[in-house]
Design a protein around this motif. Structure first.
Motif, short mmCIF file in Angstrom:
data_model
loop_
_atom_site.label_atom_id
_atom_site.label_comp_id
_atom_site.label_asym_id
_atom_site.label_seq_id
_atom_site.Cartn_x
_atom_site.Cartn_y
_atom_site.Cartn_z
N ILE A 158 90.06 -31.19 67.67
CA ILE A 158 89.05 -30.20 68.06
C ILE A 158 88.16 -30.77 69.17
CG2 ILE A 158 86.98 -29.02 67.25
CD1 ILE A 158 88.32 -28.76 64.53
N VAL A 159 87.86 -29.96 70.17
CA VAL A 159 86.90 -30.38 71.20
C VAL A 159 85.52 -29.95 70.70
CG1 VAL A 159 86.20 -30.15 73.61
CG2 VAL A 159 88.62 -29.96 73.00
N PRO A 160 84.58 -30.90 70.56
CA PRO A 160 83.26 -30.53 70.03
C PRO A 160 82.59 -29.46 70.91
CG PRO A 160 83.41 -32.90 70.40
CD PRO A 160 84.68 -32.31 70.91
N PRO A 161 81.82 -28.55 70.28
CA PRO A 161 81.24 -27.41 71.01
C PRO A 161 80.41 -27.83 72.22
CG PRO A 161 80.82 -27.20 68.66
CD PRO A 161 81.49 -28.51 68.86
N ASN A 162 79.64 -28.92 72.11
CA ASN A 162 78.80 -29.31 73.25
C ASN A 162 79.64 -29.71 74.46
OD1 ASN A 162 79.67 -31.55 71.87
ND2 ASN A 162 77.84 -32.76 72.30
N PHE A 177 85.21 -31.50 87.67
CA PHE A 177 85.35 -32.91 87.31
C PHE A 177 84.87 -33.21 85.88
CE2 PHE A 177 84.65 -32.76 91.94
CZ PHE A 177 85.91 -33.17 92.34
N ALA A 178 84.72 -32.17 85.05
CA ALA A 178 84.31 -32.42 83.66
C ALA A 178 85.54 -32.60 82.80
CB ALA A 178 83.48 -31.24 83.15
N ARG A 179 85.56 -33.67 82.02
CA ARG A 179 86.68 -33.91 81.12
C ARG A 179 86.12 -34.36 79.79
NH1 ARG A 179 90.98 -37.75 82.92
NH2 ARG A 179 92.33 -36.15 82.08
N SER A 180 86.79 -33.97 78.71
CA SER A 180 86.31 -34.50 77.43
C SER A 180 87.17 -35.72 77.13
CB SER A 180 86.43 -33.43 76.35
OG SER A 180 87.75 -33.31 75.93
N LYS A 181 86.94 -36.34 75.97
CA LYS A 181 87.65 -37.59 75.65
C LYS A 181 89.15 -37.32 75.58
CE LYS A 181 87.45 -40.93 72.21
NZ LYS A 181 88.17 -40.39 71.14
N MET A 218 86.64 -11.17 85.51
CA MET A 218 87.16 -11.31 84.13
C MET A 218 86.50 -12.52 83.47
SD MET A 218 91.05 -10.75 85.23
CE MET A 218 91.54 -9.21 86.01
N THR A 219 86.68 -12.63 82.17
CA THR A 219 86.05 -13.74 81.46
C THR A 219 87.11 -14.62 80.81
OG1 THR A 219 84.41 -12.10 80.86
CG2 THR A 219 84.17 -14.27 79.87
N LEU A 220 86.99 -15.89 81.09
CA LEU A 220 87.90 -16.86 80.47
C LEU A 220 87.22 -17.40 79.22
CD1 LEU A 220 90.46 -18.72 80.66
CD2 LEU A 220 89.00 -20.34 81.88
N HIS A 221 87.85 -17.20 78.06
CA HIS A 221 87.27 -17.72 76.81
C HIS A 221 87.98 -19.01 76.43
CE1 HIS A 221 85.19 -13.95 76.07
NE2 HIS A 221 86.29 -13.33 76.46
N LEU A 222 87.18 -20.02 76.10
CA LEU A 222 87.76 -21.28 75.61
C LEU A 222 87.31 -21.46 74.18
CD1 LEU A 222 86.95 -23.59 78.67
CD2 LEU A 222 89.05 -22.32 78.23
N ARG A 223 88.26 -21.74 73.29
CA ARG A 223 87.87 -21.91 71.89
C ARG A 223 88.52 -23.16 71.31
NH1 ARG A 223 89.77 -16.37 71.77
NH2 ARG A 223 88.00 -15.08 72.39
N SER A 224 87.76 -23.85 70.47
CA SER A 224 88.33 -24.98 69.74
C SER A 224 87.60 -25.07 68.42
CB SER A 224 88.15 -26.27 70.54
OG SER A 224 88.77 -27.33 69.86
N PRO A 225 88.18 -24.98 67.26
CA PRO A 225 89.63 -24.82 67.05
C PRO A 225 90.14 -23.45 67.53
CG PRO A 225 88.43 -24.51 65.00
CD PRO A 225 87.43 -24.98 66.00
N ALA A 226 91.47 -23.38 67.69
CA ALA A 226 92.08 -22.13 68.15
C ALA A 226 91.96 -21.06 67.06
CB ALA A 226 93.55 -22.39 68.47
N THR A 227 91.97 -19.78 67.48
CA THR A 227 91.84 -18.68 66.52
C THR A 227 92.94 -18.76 65.45
OG1 THR A 227 91.26 -17.41 68.47
CG2 THR A 227 91.47 -16.19 66.42
N PHE A 253 93.27 -25.96 70.46
CA PHE A 253 92.48 -25.46 71.59
C PHE A 253 93.12 -24.18 72.07
CE2 PHE A 253 91.33 -25.20 76.05
CZ PHE A 253 90.05 -25.72 76.12
N GLU A 254 92.30 -23.26 72.51
CA GLU A 254 92.84 -21.97 72.93
C GLU A 254 92.09 -21.49 74.17
OE1 GLU A 254 93.35 -18.16 70.28
OE2 GLU A 254 91.29 -18.33 71.01
N ALA A 255 92.85 -20.98 75.13
CA ALA A 255 92.23 -20.34 76.30
C ALA A 255 92.72 -18.91 76.33
CB ALA A 255 92.65 -21.07 77.57
#
Ligand SMILES: Nc1ncnc2c1ncn2[C@@H]1O[C@H](COP(=O)(O)OP(=O)(O)O)[C@@H](O)[C@H]1O
Ligand SMILES: [Mg+2]
Length: 448
Positions: A378-382, A391-395, A417-426, A432-434
């Motif tokens: 899971i990618v943490p919400p923050n 140039f933003a990358r998570s661990k 349009m809106t790109l939704h990013l979710r973690s955990p995925a639905t 991860f889900e886009a």
């Protein structure tokens, strides 16, 4: 720091106070004029009365048998007198008085003309060579009462004037500020990417300079962004050829070297050059995505394009992608090239950052919902909130530039349009889900 005030409130209170003050001044001025005029009328009535009574009184006194002594004029009916009078000789001896008259009101010796005591207004006339004086007295209280009543009558309208003026000013200010409020809302409701000039001609004249200044600022901003984008695009473009040449040369060099450690070093250089070339490719994509053009003139069916992209990835990661496509066309105004870039970046991320042991689900629904979903941590919400930044990358252990999601987001925004990013995925505990709806408007038209 100055406190912020409402124009409506300031004008409403200020103007009402001003009007009230002016009205009060007007009341005082007209009260004074009215009092002066009333005094003239009262005085002339007093004078007229005295001159009317005088001959009667003189005749009455001269016809008396003993010729002196006080007499009270008989009252025909019992009544309160408003005007009272005394007739005296030049030494002040009382000869005749009206039945209600109080001699204390008058002075000790009779006087001709107008005079005032604290309570009365007096008028005196003389006859028979100044031997008989008649004085008429009128109480001042009556005059004061009249002046007060006139003043009060003038003050009355204020009771209505204050609320009406407050309401009227509030309404007029509100009406005249409506265009300004519309203007404010039109600026507020703009998308971040909308740098087109604002309409200046609908604003009240006083506010026009603001609109002109805003437009000048927008124009400068637009030019600055444009030059930044074209600089990025040009540099990325210019770097491409020398990078490709260098890479080819290094690869050739590698084949010629037999020394193992040296070969390893050259391989590292080759890897660096390769990631540099990927970076310049991504920069070019980002510049294009931010430059707009994400929408096309007519709708396109994006299903075959997605099928083709996924087929391309099959060579890289055989069997990892599970694709589900709709049976019907999905027509979208999203530009096919832009869609391809967006889909490639999302699928590439899922393959690169997702768990290797789990499949990557790529799906496009009838209604135009495009979704890429993968397993993994899971990618943490923050951190999730920041991933769209350049140039933003998570661990992550995977190599990359941090531009993929920035590109996808820029394309989505450019197309409204809106790109939704979710973690955990639905529907999952991890991953991860886009998700993006690529046919928010066109679906209805296309399928009906
Ligand atoms: N499908 C995904 N699964 C897990 N993490 C992801 C996924 N897509 C993106 N990320 C995270 O978001 C970060 C930013 O992604 P991106 O902008 O594409 O940069 P890059 O892929 O070059 O690292 C990635 O570094 C990764 O940490
Ligand atoms: Mg990426």
């Amino acid at each position: 720091m100055a406190t912020r005030t409402s124009l409506q409130k300031t004008l409403g209170i200020g103007l009402t106070l001003g009007v009230t003050l002016l009205w009060l001044l007007g009341v005082i001025a007209s009260g004074l004029v009215a009092q002066h005029e009333m005094n003239e009328v009262f005085d002339s009535a007093l004078e007229e009365t005295a001159q009317r009574i005088l001959p009667l009184a003189v005749t009455d006194i001269l016809n008396r048998e003993n010729g002196s002594g006080n007499q009270r004029a008989p009252a025909l009916q019992n009544h309160d007198e408003y005007l009272t009078y005394l007739v005296r000789d030049d030494h002040g001896n009382l000869l005749l008085q009206s039945h209600d008259a109080n001699p204390e009101v008058f002075g000790t010796t009779p006087k001709e003309g107008f005079s005032n005591t604290p309570t009365h207004r007096l008028y005196g006339v003389s006859a028979v060579s100044n031997t008989i004086y008649l004085e008429v007295a009128e109480p001042l209280a009556h005059r004061r009462e009249s002046a007060l009543e006139a003043g009060l009558a003038l003050l009355m309208p204020l009771i209505v004037l204050i609320p009406v003026s407050l309401l009227g000013i509030w309404w007029i200010v509100r009406l005249s500020l409506r265009k300004v409020v519309d203007f404010q809302q039109s600026i507020e409701s703009r998308g971040a990417g909308d740098l087109s000039p604002v309409a200046e001609n609908q604003l009240p004249l006083e506010f026009e300079p603001i609109a002109v200044a805003v437009n000048r600022l927008l124009e400068r901003l637009h030019r600055a962004l444009e030059s930044e984008r074209s600089f990025t695009a040009n540099s990325a473009h210019e770097l491409r050829t020398p990078l490709a040449t260098a890479l080819a040369k290094v690869q050739r060099l590698k084949t010629r070297i037999s020394d193992e450690p040296l070969q390893h070093n050259v391989a590292e250089i080759e890897e660096s050059l390769r990631s540099l070339s990927v970076l310049s490719g991504k920069l070019l994509e980002l510049a294009k995505a931010e430059g707009g053009g994400a929408l096309s003139q007519s709708p396109h069916d994006l299903v075959p394009i997605l099928a083709m992209i996924v087929r391309d990835f099959e060579d890289q990661a055989p069997g990892r992608i599970v694709l589900s496509l709709p049976e019907r066309e999905v027509n979208s105004f999203l530009d096919p090239d832009a869609f391809a870039i967006l889909a490639r970046n999302l699928i590439e991320n899922a393959l690169k950052h997702g768990s290797r042991s789990q499949p990557v689900e790529v799906s496009l629904k009838d209604k135009g919902v495009f979704r890429v979903c993968n397993g993994g941590d899971i990618v943490p919400p923050n951190q999730l909130a920041l991933l769209r930044n350049r140039f933003a990358r998570s661990k992550t252990d995977a190599s990359g530039s941090g531009l993929g999601l920035a590109i996808a987001d820029a394309i989505a925004k450019g197309a409204g349009m809106t790109l939704h990013l979710r973690s955990p995925a639905t529907g999952r505990q991890d991953g991860f889900e886009a998700e993006i709806n690529i046919a928010p408007i066109a679906t209805g038209n296309a399928n009906n």
